[in-house]
Scaffold this active site. Structure first.
Site, PDB file in Angstrom:
ATOM      1  N   LYS A 308      -8.183 -26.059 -19.455  1.00  0.00           N
ATOM      2  CA  LYS A 308      -7.619 -25.566 -20.595  1.00  0.00           C
ATOM      3  C   LYS A 308      -6.477 -26.687 -20.865  1.00  0.00           C
ATOM      4  O   LYS A 308      -5.322 -26.733 -20.413  1.00  0.00           O
ATOM      5  CB  LYS A 308      -7.167 -24.398 -20.706  1.00  0.00           C
ATOM      6  CG  LYS A 308      -6.304 -23.774 -22.021  1.00  0.00           C
ATOM      7  CD  LYS A 308      -5.828 -22.426 -22.115  1.00  0.00           C
ATOM      8  CE  LYS A 308      -5.283 -21.899 -23.264  1.00  0.00           C
ATOM      9  NZ  LYS A 308      -5.099 -20.268 -23.365  1.00  0.00           N
ATOM     10  N   GLU A 312      -2.661 -23.839 -26.699  1.00  0.00           N
ATOM     11  CA  GLU A 312      -1.650 -22.678 -26.558  1.00  0.00           C
ATOM     12  C   GLU A 312      -0.607 -23.040 -25.584  1.00  0.00           C
ATOM     13  O   GLU A 312      -0.270 -22.179 -24.563  1.00  0.00           O
ATOM     14  CB  GLU A 312      -2.520 -21.519 -26.118  1.00  0.00           C
ATOM     15  CG  GLU A 312      -3.702 -21.000 -27.162  1.00  0.00           C
ATOM     16  CD  GLU A 312      -4.174 -19.804 -26.875  1.00  0.00           C
ATOM     17  OE1 GLU A 312      -4.206 -19.261 -25.846  1.00  0.00           O
ATOM     18  OE2 GLU A 312      -4.590 -18.902 -27.916  1.00  0.00           O
ATOM     19  N   ARG A 345     -12.588 -27.069 -21.782  1.00  0.00           N
ATOM     20  CA  ARG A 345     -12.481 -25.956 -22.692  1.00  0.00           C
ATOM     21  C   ARG A 345     -12.503 -26.582 -24.051  1.00  0.00           C
ATOM     22  O   ARG A 345     -11.555 -27.448 -24.681  1.00  0.00           O
ATOM     23  CB  ARG A 345     -11.614 -24.793 -22.726  1.00  0.00           C
ATOM     24  CG  ARG A 345     -11.862 -24.136 -21.396  1.00  0.00           C
ATOM     25  CD  ARG A 345     -10.845 -22.951 -21.076  1.00  0.00           C
ATOM     26  NE  ARG A 345     -11.247 -21.671 -21.461  1.00  0.00           N
ATOM     27  CZ  ARG A 345     -10.341 -20.992 -22.240  1.00  0.00           C
ATOM     28  NH1 ARG A 345      -9.304 -21.458 -22.543  1.00  0.00           N
ATOM     29  NH2 ARG A 345     -10.910 -19.826 -22.696  1.00  0.00           N
ATOM     30  N   ARG A 357      -8.290 -22.507 -39.116  1.00  0.00           N
ATOM     31  CA  ARG A 357      -8.489 -22.692 -37.501  1.00  0.00           C
ATOM     32  C   ARG A 357      -9.858 -22.595 -36.945  1.00  0.00           C
ATOM     33  O   ARG A 357     -10.068 -23.273 -35.877  1.00  0.00           O
ATOM     34  CB  ARG A 357      -7.777 -21.392 -36.874  1.00  0.00           C
ATOM     35  CG  ARG A 357      -7.835 -21.272 -35.349  1.00  0.00           C
ATOM     36  CD  ARG A 357      -7.069 -20.189 -34.815  1.00  0.00           C
ATOM     37  NE  ARG A 357      -7.421 -19.702 -33.659  1.00  0.00           N
ATOM     38  CZ  ARG A 357      -6.898 -18.786 -32.873  1.00  0.00           C
ATOM     39  NH1 ARG A 357      -5.887 -18.250 -33.458  1.00  0.00           N
ATOM     40  NH2 ARG A 357      -7.334 -18.388 -31.768  1.00  0.00           N
ATOM     41  N   ASP A 386     -12.207 -16.278 -31.775  1.00  0.00           N
ATOM     42  CA  ASP A 386     -11.423 -15.892 -30.174  1.00  0.00           C
ATOM     43  C   ASP A 386     -12.009 -14.626 -29.864  1.00  0.00           C
ATOM     44  O   ASP A 386     -11.128 -13.733 -29.969  1.00  0.00           O
ATOM     45  CB  ASP A 386      -9.821 -15.877 -30.241  1.00  0.00           C
ATOM     46  CG  ASP A 386      -9.396 -15.645 -28.935  1.00  0.00           C
ATOM     47  OD1 ASP A 386     -10.030 -15.961 -28.005  1.00  0.00           O
ATOM     48  OD2 ASP A 386      -8.058 -15.328 -29.104  1.00  0.00           O
ATOM     49  N   GLU A 408     -18.879 -19.691 -23.201  1.00  0.00           N
ATOM     50  CA  GLU A 408     -18.006 -18.646 -22.656  1.00  0.00           C
ATOM     51  C   GLU A 408     -18.130 -17.370 -23.228  1.00  0.00           C
ATOM     52  O   GLU A 408     -17.691 -17.305 -24.398  1.00  0.00           O
ATOM     53  CB  GLU A 408     -16.567 -19.669 -22.686  1.00  0.00           C
ATOM     54  CG  GLU A 408     -15.525 -18.634 -22.007  1.00  0.00           C
ATOM     55  CD  GLU A 408     -14.292 -19.350 -22.146  1.00  0.00           C
ATOM     56  OE1 GLU A 408     -13.975 -20.451 -22.822  1.00  0.00           O
ATOM     57  OE2 GLU A 408     -13.190 -18.585 -21.723  1.00  0.00           O
ATOM     58  N   GLU A 414     -10.779  -7.807 -24.420  1.00  0.00           N
ATOM     59  CA  GLU A 414      -9.432  -7.811 -24.823  1.00  0.00           C
ATOM     60  C   GLU A 414      -9.372  -7.476 -26.289  1.00  0.00           C
ATOM     61  O   GLU A 414      -8.199  -6.567 -26.531  1.00  0.00           O
ATOM     62  CB  GLU A 414      -9.152  -9.442 -25.125  1.00  0.00           C
ATOM     63  CG  GLU A 414      -7.827  -9.851 -25.768  1.00  0.00           C
ATOM     64  CD  GLU A 414      -7.653 -11.457 -25.646  1.00  0.00           C
ATOM     65  OE1 GLU A 414      -8.261 -12.261 -25.113  1.00  0.00           O
ATOM     66  OE2 GLU A 414      -6.518 -11.901 -26.352  1.00  0.00           O
TER      67      GLU A 414
END
Ligand code: GCW
Length: 711
Positions: A308, A312, A345, A357, A386, A408, A414
């Protein structure tokens, strides 16, 4: 077939997962199985064959309710023979070599055959892993009470790499984990090996999972330090027996010196001795080469790195003015001599790339197609945002024909009720897999992209973010086990139906009573749509509490626009939803025709994706004849009512399942019902400030639903 009532009350804590080899309850079937499996032979010395023997021993002695001997010699008499043409001369003599070879390195045949004049069931494979997979398949046949006569099964996985990505930290916390601590006891490794490592690996192998990324993508660089690598070696030695290759998440800044103030994402913290992690710097390249050499010295079958980068807060090549290509290819070159891969990723959303986004990853990655080293996968989440309750498929699928894309999925829930809600995810994954990208005309599904058949990818893969932890029942919620199971089964064969997978899982896990199986299956099959409707109907998205992501919140300021719910729902006096049509952000243009046009036009856009692609007037007339506002109300109510029905259904199964799991699921379902009711309350009263339309009474307790059902 009715299960004997005596089994129902037996305590079961969920530890055995779907490998709960309780005795076959149908006397007729049990008799037939015992007659067919009088002797069992699994010749050969290899370690994975020993694992297959142990599993058959354990499984058959449980299922057949009595001790079972497994010979390592020739099969004598009617029975089961398992092996490869190399390990068994009897299998070699069958003349099946061509068919065995056609199943590839992990596939197998299970056939009824005559052997020395006696009937036999034969598991024949080209490798010991194929024998193990075939053994699990045979056990599943018994667990689900299938006949053993006239077997002619040929299996091979459709996707080569079937990985679980563990978001596990070295302090044993798990990012987005809802089932206790990490399974990996770093503090006691490598000297002490928890027996659970074997049971984890058995469960994975039983559904065909062949790789694990052990640590979080928000990677602590320490994982690559020599003392941690020793711990990884110990785990790899266990998992290898079950055909599972270990992979690691690598922190891009690893070559840097350790920092005194590392911070959460450790942009400036490494384990090396360099002042830079610039992928074009010769010392940095050498550092990674030496690190790869060190890893492969100890773990010759090491899988590779998951990265990654520049996402973030994680470090990456952009920190040095470089690109994804520079970063991924540098790592790929270090791993290539050893046969390792890089999974880079595509979960990137730098605001400078585009105001929307959901468009950013596509814009960053499509221009790079064809430029990655051959051992690089780009790993893409199922949807462009996401892991929301529902998203259209990610437009990168189909748009990078020269770069193997790895899917993925998120197995951990979540945004879908975490460890509390019963949500069976196979229907969601299947919707994505079956979606037509139109990349090469009609019939170019996402599944064909990732299984390599559409673009001829030389390597193929699918990853699931694991939902497994140290809880006794592994997943926190007994029904979350079904998502682990379904992920593996779909990764092996994406043409399986979610119903079929659910049914297998229920039979192996709970009961073979047909009525109970059907009731539980139907409850599971409706659970995802119920979740979507209670939380984010019509493809609303990113409406959840900040940080922990459980429960509704529509108006906070997270300090970054594209983390705020308002940025996504865009509720105003005119209507609701994000306009991604050609008159809005034009995200629709990232899809191939005719899909882009279908999504673009409000009247042809599938309503399940409506508020993802359009800002829709409150009075817009939906296909049901209701206005958008009334439809929203109806969907929320419908979702809440469906969740209440799940509780009722489960209550009705009290005498049909074991008491411990019954009670534990009941408790969670009760919480789910009250938490589900909060969504319409919070969301509708917020939206009402803009819509200025009435909220009917009884939305959150199902009363409205019952009334409205008659419309
Ligand atoms: O969904 C978001 C999660 C983060 C996660 C990130 C990612 C591992 O909220 O917890 O970090 O995605 O996929 O990298």
């Amino acid at each position: 077939m009715k299960e004997a009532a005596s089994l129902v009350g037996l305590p079961r804590d969920g530890y055995e997962l779907w490998l709960d080899y309780r005795p076959v309850q149908s006397a007729e079937r049990l008799g037939a199985y015992r007659a067919s499996l009088q002797s069992i032979a699994v010749p050969g010395d290899f370690s994975t064959l020993a694992v297959a023997r142990a599993e058959l021993q354990r499984g058959l002695s449980g299922l057949l309710d009595g001790p079972v001997e497994i010979s390592q010699d020739q099969l004598q008499g009617p029975g089961l023979l398992a092996g490869t043409p190399q390990t068994s001369s009897q299998i070699a003599a069958l003349g099946w070599d061509e068919q065995i070879a056609a199943q590839g390195p992990e596939g197998y045949l299970i056939r009824s055959a005559m052997m020395g004049g006696k009937p036999a069931v034969v598991i024949a494979a080209g490798s010991e892993m194929g024998v193990l997979y075939g053994s699990f398949h045979l056990l599943r046949l018994l667990q689900t009470q299938q006949p053993l006569a006239g077997l002619d099964i040929a299996e091979r996985p459709k996707i080569q790499l079937r990985l679980l990505d563990h978001w596990d930290n070295l302090n044993r916390s798990v990012e987005r984990g809802y089932a206790g601590k990490s399974l990996w006891k770093w503090e006691e490794l490598p000297d002490t090996l928890d027996p659970r490592y074997h049971d984890y690996a058995r469960a994975c192998a039983s559904i065909g999972i062949n790789g694990a990324v052990l640590n979080n993508v928000n990677a602590n660089p320490l994982i690559l330090r020599s003392d941690y690598l020793e711990k990884v070696v110990a785990l790899a030695n266990v998992l290898r027996l079950y055909g599972i290759r270990v992979h690691l998440s690598a922190n891009f800044a690893s070559p840097l010196r350790p920092s005194d103030t590392p911070g959460r994402f450790r942009r400036v913290n490494g384990i090396g001795n360099l002042d830079t992690a610039d992928p074009l710097d010769p010392d940095v390249r050498q550092w990674w080469k030496e690190k790869a050499d060190e890893i492969y010295h100890h773990i010759p079958d090491f899988g590779g790195f998951l990265v990654k980068a520049n996402s973030e807060g994680m470090p990456g090549p952009f920190d040095y003015g470089r690109t994804h290509l520079d970063g991924a290819n540098m790592l790929a070159r270090a791993l290539a001599p050893h046969g390792g891969i890089v999974m880079w990723r595509a979960f990137v959303y730098d605001p400078h790339v585009d105001p929307d986004r959901t468009k950013r990853a596509y814009k960053e990655f499509v221009p790079l197609d064809g430029e990655f080293e051959p051992n690089v996968f780009v790993q893409v989440k199922n949807g462009p945002l996401d892991f929301q309750p529902r998203e259209p498929f990610h437009p990168l699928f189909g748009a990078m024909p020269k770069t193997p894309l790895m899917m993925e999925f998120q197995v951990t829930q979540e945004y879908l009720g975490q460890g509390i809600h019963l949500v069976y995810l196979a229907p969601m994954w299947k919707e994505v897999l079956d979606a037509d990208t139109f990349a090469q005309g009609e019939g170019s599904t996402v599944a064909q992209v990732i299984d390599g058949s559409l673009h001829g990818y030389p390597m193929t893969g699918v990853a699931g973010v694991a939902n497994i932890g140290s809880d006794r029942n592994w997943c926190g919620h007994h029904f979350a086990q079904a998502n682990w199971y379904a992920f593996g089964r779909l990764a092996w064969n994406h043409t399986l139906s979610p119903e079929q997978i659910a049914e297998e899982w229920i039979r192996a896990t709970f009961t073979n009573d047909d009525g109970t199986v059907a009731t539980i299956r139907d409850m599971m099959m409706g659970s995802w749509e119920a979740c979507v409707n209670t939380m984010m109907p019509l493809c609303l998205h990113h409406i959840m509490r900040e940080g922990h992501h459980y429960g509704p919140d529509l108006e906070y300021n997270a300090g970054r626009e594209d983390w705020n719910p308002q940025y996504y729902h865009r509720a105003d006096a005119a209507g609701l939803g994000y306009d991604r049509s050609s008159s809005g952000s034009n995200a629709v243009a990232q899809y191939f025709p005719p899909l882009c046009d279908e999504f673009d036009d409000l009247t042809t856009c599938p309503e399940k994706y409506l508020l993802w692609f359009h800002h829709v007037p409150w009075d817009y007339e939906m296909r049901s004849g209701r206005t958008l506002w009334d439809e929203l109300v109806w969907r929320y109510a419908h979702g809440v009512a469906a969740v209440s029905r799940m509780l009722e259904t489960w209550t009705g199964l009290k005498s049909c399942v074991d008491s411990q799991r019954y009670e534990e699921v009941l408790k969670k379902l009760s919480t789910q019902v009250s938490d589900a009711a909060e969504w319409p309350q919070v969301c509708l009263s917020y939206f009402q400030k803009f819509s200025r339309r009435p909220i009917p009474a009884g939305i959150s307790d199902g009363a409205f639903q019952q009334h409205d059902e008659s419309r």
